[in-house]
Design a protein around this motif. Structure first.
Motif, PDB file in Angstrom:
ATOM      1  N   LYS A  72     -29.049   2.455  -7.587  1.00  0.00           N
ATOM      2  CA  LYS A  72     -27.857   2.631  -6.890  1.00  0.00           C
ATOM      3  C   LYS A  72     -26.640   1.374  -7.555  1.00  0.00           C
ATOM      4  O   LYS A  72     -27.619   0.235  -6.592  1.00  0.00           O
ATOM      5  N   LEU A  73     -25.666   1.292  -7.404  1.00  0.00           N
ATOM      6  CA  LEU A  73     -24.811   0.332  -7.893  1.00  0.00           C
ATOM      7  C   LEU A  73     -24.175   0.696  -6.016  1.00  0.00           C
ATOM      8  O   LEU A  73     -23.759   0.845  -6.033  1.00  0.00           O
ATOM      9  N   PRO A  74     -23.522  -1.701  -6.306  1.00  0.00           N
ATOM     10  CA  PRO A  74     -22.298  -1.775  -5.704  1.00  0.00           C
ATOM     11  C   PRO A  74     -20.808  -0.679  -5.478  1.00  0.00           C
ATOM     12  O   PRO A  74     -20.829  -0.466  -6.843  1.00  0.00           O
ATOM     13  N   VAL A  75     -19.791  -0.504  -4.605  1.00  0.00           N
ATOM     14  CA  VAL A  75     -18.782   0.496  -4.875  1.00  0.00           C
ATOM     15  C   VAL A  75     -18.437  -0.311  -4.417  1.00  0.00           C
ATOM     16  O   VAL A  75     -17.518  -1.549  -3.379  1.00  0.00           O
ATOM     17  N   VAL A  76     -16.502  -0.727  -5.487  1.00  0.00           N
ATOM     18  CA  VAL A  76     -15.503  -1.472  -4.500  1.00  0.00           C
ATOM     19  C   VAL A  76     -14.267   0.077  -4.447  1.00  0.00           C
ATOM     20  O   VAL A  76     -13.836   0.649  -5.426  1.00  0.00           O
ATOM     21  N   VAL A  77     -13.619  -0.432  -3.864  1.00  0.00           N
ATOM     22  CA  VAL A  77     -12.673   0.357  -2.709  1.00  0.00           C
ATOM     23  C   VAL A  77     -11.325  -0.196  -3.542  1.00  0.00           C
ATOM     24  O   VAL A  77     -11.107  -1.062  -3.223  1.00  0.00           O
ATOM     25  N   TYR A  78     -10.789   0.496  -4.008  1.00  0.00           N
ATOM     26  CA  TYR A  78      -9.254  -0.072  -5.005  1.00  0.00           C
ATOM     27  C   TYR A  78      -8.199  -0.297  -4.675  1.00  0.00           C
ATOM     28  O   TYR A  78      -8.084   1.330  -4.517  1.00  0.00           O
ATOM     29  N   PHE A  79      -7.314  -1.034  -4.208  1.00  0.00           N
ATOM     30  CA  PHE A  79      -5.725  -0.950  -3.472  1.00  0.00           C
ATOM     31  C   PHE A  79      -4.791  -1.187  -4.783  1.00  0.00           C
ATOM     32  O   PHE A  79      -4.776  -2.686  -5.044  1.00  0.00           O
ATOM     33  N   HIS A  80      -3.969  -0.363  -5.596  1.00  0.00           N
ATOM     34  CA  HIS A  80      -3.126  -0.658  -6.127  1.00  0.00           C
ATOM     35  C   HIS A  80      -1.807  -1.897  -5.899  1.00  0.00           C
ATOM     36  O   HIS A  80      -1.634  -1.522  -4.947  1.00  0.00           O
ATOM     37  N   GLY A  81      -1.039  -2.219  -6.684  1.00  0.00           N
ATOM     38  CA  GLY A  81      -0.232  -3.520  -6.162  1.00  0.00           C
ATOM     39  C   GLY A  81       1.163  -2.528  -6.967  1.00  0.00           C
ATOM     40  O   GLY A  81       1.427  -1.298  -7.128  1.00  0.00           O
ATOM     41  N   GLY A  82       2.019  -2.743  -6.242  1.00  0.00           N
ATOM     42  CA  GLY A  82       3.347  -2.266  -6.413  1.00  0.00           C
ATOM     43  C   GLY A  82       4.469  -2.228  -5.304  1.00  0.00           C
ATOM     44  O   GLY A  82       5.361  -1.785  -5.890  1.00  0.00           O
ATOM     45  N   GLY A  83       3.898  -3.491  -4.500  1.00  0.00           N
ATOM     46  CA  GLY A  83       5.386  -3.670  -3.805  1.00  0.00           C
ATOM     47  C   GLY A  83       5.220  -2.608  -2.697  1.00  0.00           C
ATOM     48  O   GLY A  83       6.200  -2.607  -1.870  1.00  0.00           O
ATOM     49  N   PHE A  84       4.791  -1.556  -2.341  1.00  0.00           N
ATOM     50  CA  PHE A  84       4.693  -0.173  -1.179  1.00  0.00           C
ATOM     51  C   PHE A  84       5.255   0.719  -1.545  1.00  0.00           C
ATOM     52  O   PHE A  84       5.386   1.804  -1.265  1.00  0.00           O
ATOM     53  N   VAL A  85       5.997   0.669  -2.761  1.00  0.00           N
ATOM     54  CA  VAL A  85       6.931   1.455  -3.166  1.00  0.00           C
ATOM     55  C   VAL A  85       6.796   1.849  -4.679  1.00  0.00           C
ATOM     56  O   VAL A  85       8.047   3.355  -5.210  1.00  0.00           O
ATOM     57  N   VAL A  86       6.088   1.601  -5.635  1.00  0.00           N
ATOM     58  CA  VAL A  86       5.704   1.816  -6.878  1.00  0.00           C
ATOM     59  C   VAL A  86       4.106   2.089  -7.506  1.00  0.00           C
ATOM     60  O   VAL A  86       3.401   1.155  -6.915  1.00  0.00           O
ATOM     61  N   GLU A  87       3.829   2.223  -8.616  1.00  0.00           N
ATOM     62  CA  GLU A  87       2.606   2.628  -9.284  1.00  0.00           C
ATOM     63  C   GLU A  87       2.096   3.495  -8.204  1.00  0.00           C
ATOM     64  O   GLU A  87       2.167   4.756  -6.947  1.00  0.00           O
ATOM     65  N   SER A  88       1.078   3.426  -8.855  1.00  0.00           N
ATOM     66  CA  SER A  88      -0.526   4.805  -8.925  1.00  0.00           C
ATOM     67  C   SER A  88      -1.384   4.604  -8.882  1.00  0.00           C
ATOM     68  O   SER A  88      -1.728   4.157 -10.261  1.00  0.00           O
ATOM     69  N   ALA A  89      -2.447   5.414  -8.544  1.00  0.00           N
ATOM     70  CA  ALA A  89      -4.061   4.990  -8.661  1.00  0.00           C
ATOM     71  C   ALA A  89      -4.394   6.069 -10.370  1.00  0.00           C
ATOM     72  O   ALA A  89      -5.418   5.633 -10.797  1.00  0.00           O
ATOM     73  N   PHE A  90      -3.432   6.824 -10.523  1.00  0.00           N
ATOM     74  CA  PHE A  90      -3.080   7.356 -12.088  1.00  0.00           C
ATOM     75  C   PHE A  90      -2.870   6.504 -13.250  1.00  0.00           C
ATOM     76  O   PHE A  90      -2.691   8.041 -14.120  1.00  0.00           O
ATOM     77  N   SER A  91      -2.294   6.004 -12.914  1.00  0.00           N
ATOM     78  CA  SER A  91      -1.318   4.900 -14.351  1.00  0.00           C
ATOM     79  C   SER A  91      -1.875   5.008 -15.360  1.00  0.00           C
ATOM     80  O   SER A  91      -2.977   4.323 -14.610  1.00  0.00           O
ATOM     81  N   PRO A  92      -1.438   4.737 -16.662  1.00  0.00           N
ATOM     82  CA  PRO A  92      -2.516   4.118 -17.543  1.00  0.00           C
ATOM     83  C   PRO A  92      -2.193   3.044 -16.936  1.00  0.00           C
ATOM     84  O   PRO A  92      -3.693   2.465 -17.742  1.00  0.00           O
ATOM     85  N   LEU A  93      -1.817   2.019 -16.608  1.00  0.00           N
ATOM     86  CA  LEU A  93      -2.462   0.461 -15.783  1.00  0.00           C
ATOM     87  C   LEU A  93      -3.496   0.662 -15.359  1.00  0.00           C
ATOM     88  O   LEU A  93      -4.464  -0.344 -15.659  1.00  0.00           O
ATOM     89  N   TYR A  94      -3.846   1.543 -14.194  1.00  0.00           N
ATOM     90  CA  TYR A  94      -4.524   1.036 -12.960  1.00  0.00           C
ATOM     91  C   TYR A  94      -5.912   2.069 -14.153  1.00  0.00           C
ATOM     92  O   TYR A  94      -7.093   1.173 -13.448  1.00  0.00           O
ATOM     93  N   GLN A  95      -5.624   3.238 -14.569  1.00  0.00           N
ATOM     94  CA  GLN A  95      -6.839   3.241 -15.180  1.00  0.00           C
ATOM     95  C   GLN A  95      -7.301   2.893 -16.233  1.00  0.00           C
ATOM     96  O   GLN A  95      -8.861   2.256 -16.311  1.00  0.00           O
ATOM     97  N   LYS A  96      -6.637   2.021 -17.016  1.00  0.00           N
ATOM     98  CA  LYS A  96      -7.559   0.779 -17.820  1.00  0.00           C
ATOM     99  C   LYS A  96      -8.129  -0.336 -16.856  1.00  0.00           C
ATOM    100  O   LYS A  96      -9.160  -0.433 -17.319  1.00  0.00           O
ATOM    101  N   HIS A  97      -6.936  -0.881 -16.297  1.00  0.00           N
ATOM    102  CA  HIS A  97      -7.247  -2.203 -15.172  1.00  0.00           C
ATOM    103  C   HIS A  97      -8.756  -1.578 -14.269  1.00  0.00           C
ATOM    104  O   HIS A  97     -10.421  -2.022 -14.621  1.00  0.00           O
ATOM    105  N   LEU A  98      -9.142  -0.850 -14.046  1.00  0.00           N
ATOM    106  CA  LEU A  98     -10.496   0.285 -13.554  1.00  0.00           C
ATOM    107  C   LEU A  98     -11.402   0.662 -14.255  1.00  0.00           C
ATOM    108  O   LEU A  98     -12.797   0.171 -14.415  1.00  0.00           O
ATOM    109  N   ASN A  99     -10.860   0.880 -15.224  1.00  0.00           N
ATOM    110  CA  ASN A  99     -12.070   1.130 -16.565  1.00  0.00           C
ATOM    111  C   ASN A  99     -12.528  -0.036 -17.320  1.00  0.00           C
ATOM    112  O   ASN A  99     -13.935  -0.533 -16.982  1.00  0.00           O
ATOM    113  N   ALA A 100     -11.908  -1.238 -17.137  1.00  0.00           N
ATOM    114  CA  ALA A 100     -12.605  -2.480 -17.625  1.00  0.00           C
ATOM    115  C   ALA A 100     -13.469  -3.521 -16.497  1.00  0.00           C
ATOM    116  O   ALA A 100     -14.550  -3.796 -16.927  1.00  0.00           O
TER     117      ALA A 100
END
Length: 312
Positions: A72-100
């Motif tokens: 079993k592995l540690p769990v990271v619950v992650y919250f994206h940035g964007g000033g509370f007004v933009v971005e998404s957990a499903f965006s290319p930016l965060y897909q690449k960041h979370l994969n890495a």
């Protein structure tokens, strides 16, 4: 006859959002979507889950290559940035960041797609994030059941997501949710503020203090001011109750929020909190550099630091 105020700008938040005096707004930063997948570079696999469909709350879960239910592995619950007004957990930016991140740290990650202002003003993003954390603790998802060690849970996030990390860790400390043992939290260039300026906040070229203050008031119209404990942790009389014992903060030399990250470390240490906080100040870099440039030398170094922090 058209309203003479229809094109008058009330707030300008480049590169994210523009707000007009008649109440309209336009997102300058598009909310993009890429499907969950198996990443060809890292072998990390992702899938999308509905956490609370009645409110439109969802997340993307990641597991590393060669994930094994016997380990079993540690769990990271992650919250994206964007000033509370933009971005998404499903965006290319965060897909690449979370994969890495998942590949480097060898963790299960749950990237939360909390609802955004102004359609959903704060504290909605905090409530969504809390519901998501409790959902992780419930163990309802098969990947979490198979691969996740809920005795080793970490919170992580950048910018506004770093702010969410702090506020959710505070709530863990006060409410102690079932199924979650929060080991630590990492905050990347967290979005904090305050009534009194720090360092070069008032004269910063890209995001002066007026920008930060107005954005906070726009995202959270119920707030009193920028000394609200939600945005200025040093004003929280219960800060010593932070719900984990280890905190890692990254700041960047050119970022207007650099001083706030250092102040966060200082107020945590003075609060009576029984934990350890470390800050990493990266020279020559700007706001959330590791999210925008994950393959850069500094971005890779940060991922290694976060991986070491989690696997300590």
């Amino acid at each position: 006859m058209a309203d003479s105020n229809s094109n008058e700008v009330l707030y300008d938040f480049p590169p994210m959002l523009r707000v007009y005096k008649d109440g309209r707004f336009e997102r300058l930063w598009p909310i993009e979507f890429v499907p969950a997948s198996v990443d060809p570079n890292t072998g990390v696999q992702s899938k999308d889950v509905e956490i609370a469909p009645e409110i439109g709350l969802s997340a993307r879960i990641y597991v590393p290559r060669n994930a094994d239910p016997a380990k079993k592995l540690p769990v990271v619950v992650y919250f994206h940035g964007g000033g509370f007004v933009v971005e998404s957990a499903f965006s290319p930016l965060y897909q690449k960041h979370l994969n890495a991140l998942v590949a480097e740290a060898n963790v299960v990650a749950v990237s939360v797609n909390y609802r955004l202002a102004p359609e959903f003003h704060l504290p909605i993003a905090y409530e969504d994030s809390w519901i998501a954390l409790k959902w992780v603790g419930s163990g309802l998802d098969k990947w979490i059941q198979d691969y996740a060690d809920l005795g080793r849970v970490y919170l992580g996030g950048d910018s506004a997501g770093g702010n969410i990390v702090h506020n959710i860790a505070m709530r863990v400390g006060s409410e102690n949710p079932d199924g979650i043992h929060l080991r630590g939290a990492f905050l990347n260039c967290p979005y904090f503020c305050g009534k009194d300026p720090l360092l070069n906040e008032e004269t910063h070229e890209l995001m002066p203090k007026s920008y930060l203050d107005n954005l906070w008031h726009y995202a959270c119209p119920s707030t009193n001011d920028c000394d609200d404990p939600l945005i200025n942790p040093g004003m929280d009389s219960k800060l010593s109750g932070l719900g984990c014992k280890r905190v890692l903060v990254h700041v960047a030399e050119k970022d207007v929020l650099r001083g706030r990250g250092h102040l966060y470390k200082e107020v945590l240490e003075k609060s009576g909190w029984d934990g350890q906080v470390e800050i990493v100040d990266v020279k020559g870099k700007d706001h959330v550099f590791s999210v925008f440039f994950p393959d850069s030398e500094s971005g890779l170094a940060m991922l290694k630091k976060v991986a070491s922090f989690i696997n300590h």
